[in-house]
Design a protein around this motif. Structure first.
Motif: not given
Length: 332
Positions: A159, A162, A196, A198, A221, A331
């Motif tokens: 992450r 991000r 989420s 991605e 999640g 996140w």
């Protein structure tokens, strides 16, 4: 339950798996009861959710011991996935990818699980002090020795890009390209959920193009997408969500439209269909190589999660999910 194939090793598992981590790690300690967790695993296996995902660091070690109790009775029903490469210290979690350690860790996991072979052995995190090819080479030797059937890689720490706009999983894909030169990757485990998504950008297509299975971690999640968590509710200090930026009262309230959208779709599919099942059905719809691995320690949720394999979302449902607002809050 529908069966899905994991990677080059062509290993078959139920379309929905079971994440065993909450049974002894990361979530509310006061609610961790061994017998209840055992019932949850039995319920998952009864429903065809054969993939049991654990790791030596969960507990540490107690999670594998718990799964081992199940395997004594039901090894033939279970597909065992465990991990190596992380050590739990008093204050920090550190990576260890030294070949000698990896081999010792595998032997220890086999003893705790009470099995002769691990179906999928995953590298939990690459050690920055050890070339990942060396670690992967040691894991490949475990396959050659008959201790492991297939290898996987977890996309941990992905992450970091991000907030800067960098492609989220570039580092993971670079690692995958390197280890593929040593031994085939059968599966990648990374976060994928409605709030989420991605991995859809690059990592999931990379896996699909190469026949690599994708284990969708945290498809609910961290429980938020179940609709059972309310803004402002407290978490016990040992629960990771107590320190998680997306689980502050403000952010949970801001992200309620996502849950409302899932609930609206669930209601269209009739009584008994839940927000969680819609979220899992969405993950399943991302491709035939995707196996969501929702974690739970309760029999009721294990049955409900497994039943999501029978839910078929319509094109209108999927379009509505695509139109939901993106999740708010860091996140990291």
């Amino acid at each position: 339950m529908e069966r899905r194939t994991i990677g080059a090793a062509a290993l078959e598992v139920g379309a929905v798996g079971l994440g065993c981590m909450p049974m002894s790690w990361a979530y509310t300690g006061s609610q961790q009861r061994g017998e209840e967790s055992l019932r949850a695993v039995h319920a998952a296996l009864d429903a065809g959710a054969s993939l049991l995902d654990t790791a030596d660091m969960y507990g540490p070690f107690t999670n594998e011991l718990l799964v081992g109790r199940i395997l004594k009775e039901r090894r033939g029903d279970a597909f065992v996935s465990t991990k190596c490469g992380l050590l739990v210290g008093e204050q920090h979690i550190v990576a260890n990818g030294r070949p000698g350690y990896v081999k010792r860790a595998c032997d220890a996991s086999l003893r705790r699980l009470g099995t002769d072979v691990i179906d999928l052995y995953q590298l939990h995190r690459a050690d920055p002090e050890v070339p990942v090819e060396e670690t992967w080479g040691a894991m490949a030797e475990l396959v050659a020795a008959g201790k492991v059937r297939a290898l996987g890689l977890c996309a941990v720490g992905a992450r970091s890009g991000r907030r800067t706009g960098a492609r989220l999983h570039d580092g993971t894909i670079r690692q995958l390209r390197r280890v593929q030169q040593v031994f085939p990757v059968s599966a990648v485990q990374a976060e994928l959920s409605v709030w989420s998504p991605e991995a859809l950008d690059a990592l999931l297509p990379w896996c699909e193009a190469r026949g690599v299975g994708f284990l969708a971690a945290m498809p609910l999640g961290n429980g938020f997408l179940t609709g059972t968590l309310k803004p402002g509710q407290g978490f016990e200090p040992d629960d990771v969500r107590a320190r998680h930026p997306r689980f502050t009262a403000e952010m949970m309230a801001a992200n309620q439209p996502i849950v409302v959208g899932l609930r609206r779709i669930a209601q269209r599919h009739g009584p008994g269909v839940s927000e969680a099942q819609v979220a899992l059905a969405w993950a399943l719809s991302r491709g035939p190589h995707v196996v969501p691995v929702p974690g739970t320690k309760r029999e009721r949720w294990a049955r409900e999660n497994a039943a999501a394999a029978e839910l078929r979302l319509t094109p209108e449902d999927l379009a509505e999910i695509a139109g939901l607002p993106g999740a708010q809050g860091s996140w990291d």
